[in-house]
Design an enzyme around this catalytic site. Structure first.
Site, short mmCIF file in Angstrom:
data_model
loop_
_atom_site.label_atom_id
_atom_site.label_comp_id
_atom_site.label_asym_id
_atom_site.label_seq_id
_atom_site.Cartn_x
_atom_site.Cartn_y
_atom_site.Cartn_z
N ARG A 46 0.82 -1.21 0.00
CA ARG A 46 0.00 0.00 0.00
C ARG A 46 0.86 1.27 0.00
O ARG A 46 0.35 2.37 -0.02
CB ARG A 46 -0.93 0.01 1.22
N ARG A 75 -9.43 0.06 4.47
CA ARG A 75 -8.28 0.96 4.34
C ARG A 75 -8.39 1.64 2.99
O ARG A 75 -7.50 1.53 2.14
CB ARG A 75 -6.97 0.18 4.42
N ASP A 106 -1.35 -3.97 16.63
CA ASP A 106 -0.43 -5.00 16.15
C ASP A 106 0.17 -5.83 17.28
O ASP A 106 0.79 -6.87 17.02
CB ASP A 106 0.70 -4.36 15.33
N VAL A 155 -9.31 -0.54 16.46
CA VAL A 155 -8.55 0.11 15.39
C VAL A 155 -8.90 -0.47 14.02
O VAL A 155 -9.22 0.27 13.09
CB VAL A 155 -7.03 -0.01 15.65
#
Length: 441
Positions: free
Chosen positions: A97, A126, A311, A333
């Site tokens: 990305r 996203r 994460d 998130v």
């Protein structure tokens, strides 16, 4: 075709490994080098696939790249930047990305940019539309076509006011990389302030940018006419360090992560200790270990920095399957972050997913029909299984589960982990893990 890893689990990990620069920072700093009129040197650069992809993209745009992989030193000379050939960009389409972040720097250098269809981990929404709208706010013209997006700036780029509805890391990076040379002042409200963002600001400031950060998440950027190359050492990867810490906890191990630093891991370290793990902070790294005894259940909510990083959630969930009692994990998130638990269930974990917000704090996903909360009942012994990596962080969590499980597991799609974890296979072997490639799926 992707590689399959044979993992013989049930053995504690012990030994020493090291981490280098952050995956969530280094590729962005590489893109920032496009803005300089002289070469930039980045140190502490990891050998990961995302770095390779950006190197290929920069080379396609005329940047001279010199990479000493062993030393972790990357030199980028942007003095001959040019528009890349469509065929070169198409060859990298879907790999990352990162290309969307090339837009601002290329508009400043060349007045135009082309972005192919983008790839990356499928963790939920996203969309690039917000990036494109941000570029429009600066005065860019955006032309969407089947093969990708063409962007031009016929009247140049100008400072603007941007209000983020959520502290998006990607949107903050896009704004910074575009605003530093836009004419006038840009105000970004509701910005992300993760350590990797702050290190990107450090790089841009060293290059000559004027950027201030207020305590209310407002970033102000005064556009400048010229930027220069710099020498910069990347901050260490706090995600990889925490992942190895979770692996030590899940396998009843004891390992030292050289290069890990305490300040940006405070929230993880507090949670690690609450679960029952222990750690020692040393000058050159952090020791993570299981001190014996029972692990404790917790209530955990992910959040933007300085909260508990999303994460960090996935690898820690593996350890929570071994905690005595009921743990609650609320993901705020990414809405689809729990796809990895299917493999854990297959291995014996008792995990239930819910659309409601658990833990008592409502979030933006609570009314949107997403399975974004998990209830983990432990302890449940994990047993070996054949599983497939779903995404980068979930994949490393699968690997931890296979290492903790009794028996021999086969983990398919393991190559995806190389996007963000440097030499993870050789590191596992240094920790006395029994792992080997056995073929392709």
């Amino acid at each position: 075709m992707s590689s399959v890893l044979r993992v013989e689990g049930g053995k504690p990990l012990h030994g020493t490994i090291s981490v280098r620069g952050a995956k969530n920072f280094v590729p962005k700093a590489m893109v920032a080098s496009l803005l300089g009129e002289t070469p930039t040197v980045l140190r502490n650069v990891p050998q990961i696939r995302d770095v390779d992809v950006v190197n290929e993209l920069l080379t396609a745009h005329g940047v001279k790249v010199s990479y000493d992989q062993g030393a972790g030193i990357l030199e980028l000379d942007p003095s001959s930047v040019e528009l890349a050939a469509r065929s070169d960009i198409d060859a990298l389409s879907g790999s990352s990305r990162i290309p969307i972040l090339f837009c601002g720097p290329l508009l400043h250098r060349l007045g135009e940019a082309f972005i192919p269809e983008l790839g990356g981990c499928n963790l939920g929404g996203r969309p690039i539309d917000y990036h494109l709208e941000t570029l429009r706010r600066f005065g860019a013209s955006v032309d969407k076509r089947p093969e990708g997006v063409y962007i031009t700036a016929p009247r140049g780029l100008h400072g603007t006011v941007i209000e983020l509805p959520y502290p998006s890391v990607g949107a903050t990076e896009q704004t910074l990389l575009t605003a530093v040379q836009a004419e006038g002042i840009t105000t970004l409200e509701g910005a992300a302030v993760e350590p990797e963002i702050m290190d990107l600001i450090n790089v841009l400031q060293k290059m000559g940018a004027v950027i201030s950060v207020d305590i209310d998440r407002t970033i102000r950027i005064e556009g400048v006419e010229k930027l220069k190359g710099v020498v910069h050492t990347a901050l260490p990867d706090r995600i990889e360090a925490a992942s190895w810490g979770a692996a030590a906890l899940a396998t009843h191990g004891d390992l030292f992560v050289q290069g890990a630093e305490q300040p940006d891991m405070t929230t993880f370290l507090n949670t690690f200790r609450k679960v029952g793990g222990e750690f020692e902070v040393k000058d050159d790294g952090i020791r993570f270990y299981h001190p014996g005894g029972k692990l404790k259940p917790i209530v955990l909510e992910t959040n933007v920095h300085p909260g508990f990083m999303t994460d960090w959630q996935q690898p820690l969930v593996v350890a929570l399957t071994q905690a005595e009692g009921l743990s609650l994990v609320h993901e705020t998130v990414y809405e689809n972050r729990f796809g990895f638990v299917n493999a854990l269930r297959k291995m014996g974990a008792n995990i239930q997913l819910y659309k409601e917000c658990v833990g008592g704090v409502p979030c933006r996903f609570g009314q949107r029909n997403f399975l974004h909360s998990a209830v983990i009942q432990g302890p449940t012994p994990l047993h070996a299984a054949d599983i497939t990596v779903p995404d980068l962080r979930g994949g490393f969590s699968h690997l931890i589960a296979a290492l903790a499980a009794e028996g021999v597991s086969h983990v398919a799609g393991i190559d995806m982990i190389s996007r963000g974890y440097e030499h993870f296979l050789s590191k596992l072997r240094r920790l006395n893990a029994s792992v080997e490639y056995v073929g392709q799926d």
